[in-house]
Enzyme design. Structure first.
Site, short mmCIF file in Angstrom:
data_model
loop_
_atom_site.label_atom_id
_atom_site.label_comp_id
_atom_site.label_asym_id
_atom_site.label_seq_id
_atom_site.Cartn_x
_atom_site.Cartn_y
_atom_site.Cartn_z
N ILE A 14 0.86 -1.13 -0.06
CA ILE A 14 -0.04 -0.08 0.03
C ILE A 14 0.82 1.19 -0.11
O ILE A 14 0.71 2.31 -0.71
CB ILE A 14 -0.89 0.04 1.24
N TYR A 148 -5.85 -6.59 16.69
CA TYR A 148 -5.60 -5.63 15.76
C TYR A 148 -6.89 -4.45 15.42
O TYR A 148 -6.71 -3.47 15.23
CB TYR A 148 -5.85 -6.52 14.36
#
Length: 240
Positions: A14, A148
């Protein structure tokens, strides 16, 4: 006059896609990495056609003073893309304190302290943009990814709160919340598992890193000049 953007975690899939998008738009870039020097060198070579300045910065953001090492190498600055992070998959009862501490430090503590260290450079100009790469799981949560999901949710709260604090200074703060993206982060999933995920997504495909980069480019541009405190969901309709 050149505009400089910092991208943390620029050597990842990304991060590299965001770097290409912003280089195409004429930005010069600080490209942060930790271990993947070869990946950053290749990225800079591929960006040379855009004729900006592309400055590699090595810093280990998992260390207590890692953000200081990074901030000390930043001079002129017009925006920050908080992209550095890591995945953590497994049952909550199997989570170790060390793993949690590292995840919290890299994904929450470091972005907060790095932003604090660099804010004077943006406030001085009374303009700029900060973009946080969060996650769909920060919006809705995921089993087997409780820790997460927790830190990604914290990033969204950070975005919303900071946007209100910095609006009077002309600085916009937004987040991007990707769904499932075709990156090495998904390498632990089997083809059948990935196929099942695609079946859940209304657009019937995974995102590409470029899809995420397009969202970042929009939020950084003047086209979004009246948008702040927003979480842009890029997930193919998986979660509304």
């Amino acid at each position: 006059m050149k505009k400089f953007i910092l991208i943390t975690g620029a050597s990842g899939a990304i991060g590299q896609a965001v770097a290409f998008k912003l280089a195409e738009k004429g930005y010069s870039l600080y490209l942060h990495y930790n271990q993947n020097r070869e990946g950053i060198e290749k990225l800079i070579h591929n960006l040379e056609a855009f004729e900006g300045e592309y400055i590699p910065i090595m810093a280990d953001l998992s260390l207590p003073n890692g953000y200081k090492q990074l901030a000390s190498q930043i001079f002129s600055l017009d925006g920050i893309i908080h992209n550095a992070g890591q995945a953590l998959y497994g049952l909550l009862q199997d989570l170790t304190e060390d793993d949690l501490a590292k995840l919290l430090h890299v994904s929450v503590t470091t972005p907060l302290l790095l932003t604090k260290a660099l804010l004077p450079k943006l406030i001085m100009k009374r303009e700029g943009a900060i973009i946080v790469i969060s996650s769909i799981w920060g919006q809705t949560g995921a089993s087997f990814e409780v820790a997460y999901s927790t830190v990604k949710g914290a990033q969204i709260s950070f975005t919303k709160a900071l946007s209100k604090e910095l609006a009077p200074s002309g600085i916009r703060v937004n987040a991007v919340a990707p769904g499932a993206v075709e990156t090495p982060m998904l390498s632990g999933f089997s083809p059948d598992e990935l196929s099942a995920v695609k079946e859940e997504i209304p657009l019937s495909r995974l995102a590409t890193p470029r899809d995420i980069a397009n969202g970042v480019g929009f939020l950084l541009s003047d086209d979004s000049s009246y948008i702040t405190g927003h979480v842009l969901a890029i997930n193919g309709g998986w979660y509304m």
